[in-house]
Scaffold this active site. Structure first.
Site, PDB file in Angstrom:
ATOM      1  N   HIS A  31      15.125  49.243 -22.014  1.00  0.00           N
ATOM      2  CA  HIS A  31      16.385  49.167 -21.276  1.00  0.00           C
ATOM      3  C   HIS A  31      17.375  50.230 -21.742  1.00  0.00           C
ATOM      4  CE1 HIS A  31      14.698  45.625 -19.623  1.00  0.00           C
ATOM      5  NE2 HIS A  31      14.742  44.956 -20.761  1.00  0.00           N
ATOM      6  N   CYS A  60      12.441  39.076 -19.927  1.00  0.00           N
ATOM      7  CA  CYS A  60      13.022  37.756 -19.667  1.00  0.00           C
ATOM      8  C   CYS A  60      12.329  37.054 -18.509  1.00  0.00           C
ATOM      9  CB  CYS A  60      14.516  37.879 -19.381  1.00  0.00           C
ATOM     10  SG  CYS A  60      14.914  39.034 -18.053  1.00  0.00           S
TER      11      CYS A  60
END
Length: 448
Positions: A11, A43
């Site tokens: 990320h 996630c």
């Protein structure tokens, strides 16, 4: 031409590369990544296990090709073997060919992320003990879940809690182990975790709380036994979700770090060496509820910090606003959301913080349906500053945590939060919105 080396691309690395190339399209930006994918939203692993994902490839929001289109030179399936910060050189080796090369850089971006905590426990190297971190782990877990009859999940933080929930909903006999005496003990206080634990038991999950894992033993029938200080639990496989540590060995001793290895950065994401930048799970954050540097590995932090690197890498321009570690999770029919300090985390830090609890329906009784919301507001009794909040309900209360996050970041007191102009409409809330109501109760408890 300025040459930038970005090491690691999940990320923080993805957003750093994008923002650098947007601000400086003429720069030479080299991105190094061990895997063959980037931007994986880990996630979503538990949701994929429970068949709530429309397509696993949609769990990526970028790709090497997209960064190449922006002008990046991509080095996928490449291992950075050495970084000489002072000499501004980086050595790397292709995992495909084995060839090694050296790159001279002007600026270094360390977005190497984190690695799972793997304790030194006998038997932990078993192939029946599974990590939960990256795309390869996700594929393995999904494949095992397809035919699994039983699983042991170690770690009752967000990742372990979600995995245990999803395994139980697809008919896998599930055991959830944690050394803490409550699930989600670092995220919510007991009034809320009691409700979560009740849901686990209702769905047949065995909770082994307050137990430390002491051994893993492979059995002849293909199962693994997880031995703890409180018992032994046998399943077809185990998933280790015991937390993360900064993956910063390449630059340790060359830039300032916390004791755990997280790279200390200033408000412009610069490390102690000015031409080195860091973001995401490899870096510190400023935790606004305490005002101190901290280590909080969340994708939201990584995205914002990575973006800031591009804005500041030439000239310091945009400051980092810090974090409240705002987060949420859905477990069975319960929505849970939090921001800032809980009473338990404040107590562990030795901070003087008080908490106010309120349970009331989220909308008026005259509506055909409503549901109770558990609200917990944490605040400083000396300054009256809001320090944190937690919410739990079968209704969607996720926006409440965002509201309190803004209040903490803006320096609101409980008095200010109690008097915010919140909307009232019977479809959505009571005449006094529960965020304002719990703040008003805190004001009443503290006095003028």
């Amino acid at each position: 031409m300025t040459t930038v080396a970005i090491v690691g691309c999940t990320h923080a690395g993805t957003f750093a590369a994008t923002s650098i190339l947007r601000e400086h399209p003429d720069w030479s930006v080299h991105v190094f990544e061990r895997g063959d994918t980037l931007s994986f939203l880990s996630c979503g692993i538990a949701l994929w296990v429970g068949d709530h994902v429309s397509g696993p490839r949609k769990m990526f929001y970028s790709s090497p090709a997209e960064l190449e289109k922006l002008g990046a030179t991509m080095h996928m399936r490449t291992d950075v073997t050495d970084i000489d910060v002072a000499g501004k050189t980086l050595e790397f080796r292709s995992l495909e060919t084995g060839d090694s090369q050296t790159l001279q850089f002007d600026k270094l971006v360390v977005t190497t992320g984190s690695r799972p905590v793997v304790p030194s426990i006998p038997g932990i190297e078993s192939d029946r003990v599974q990590l939960c971190k990256n795309w390869d782990n996700a594929v393995q877990i999904k494949e095992r879940a397809h035919d699994a009859k039983s699983v042991v999940v170690i770690g009752a933080g967000y990742i372990g809690a979600e995995l245990a929930e999803q395994f139980s909903t697809i008919g896998v006999e599930t055991t959830l182990i944690d050394a803490a005496d409550r699930v989600l003990a670092n995220n919510f206080d007991k009034l809320i975790t009691d409700q979560v634990e009740e849901r686990y038991r209702k769905h047949g999950v065995t909770l082994a709380l307050g137990e430390k894992v002491t051994a893993f033993t492979d059995n002849a029938d293909g199962t693994v036994t997880v031995t703890t200080t409180g018992g032994a639990y046998t399943a077809q496989f185990a998933v280790l979700a015991a937390g993360f540590l900064p993956n910063t060995d390449l630059v340790r001793g060359q830039v300032d770090t916390l004791a755990n290895g997280a790279i200390i950065t200033n408000e412009y994401m610069q490390a102690s060496v000015p031409y080195v930048y860091a973001a995401g799970d490899s870096a510190t954050v400023r935790y606004n509820p305490t005002g101190e540097l901290d280590y909080i590995p969340l994708a939201t932090n990584a995205v914002r910090q990575g973006t800031l690197i591009g804005l500041n890498i030439d000239t310091p321009t945009r400051t980092y606003m810090g974090t409240q570690a705002t987060s949420a999770v859905q477990l069975y029919d319960l929505s849970l959301a939090a921001s800032g300090l809980t009473q338990a985390t404040a107590d562990r830090r030795g901070l003087d913080v008080r908490s106010t609890e309120l349970v009331e329906d989220y909308r008026p009784a005259f509506m055909l349906s409503t549901a109770p919301v558990t609200s917990i507001l944490s605040w400083d009794p000396q300054t009256r500053l809001v320090k944190g909040a937690q919410f739990c309900s079968t209704a969607d209360i996720s926006g409440a945590a965002n509201t309190v996050s803004v209040a903490i970041q803006a320096g609101f007191t409980i008095d200010m939060l109690a008097n915010v102009d919140f909307l009232f409409q019977p479809n959505f809330d009571q005449p006094v919105y529960y965020v304002g109501a719990v703040a008003a109760k805190a004001v009443a408890e503290q006095g003028a």
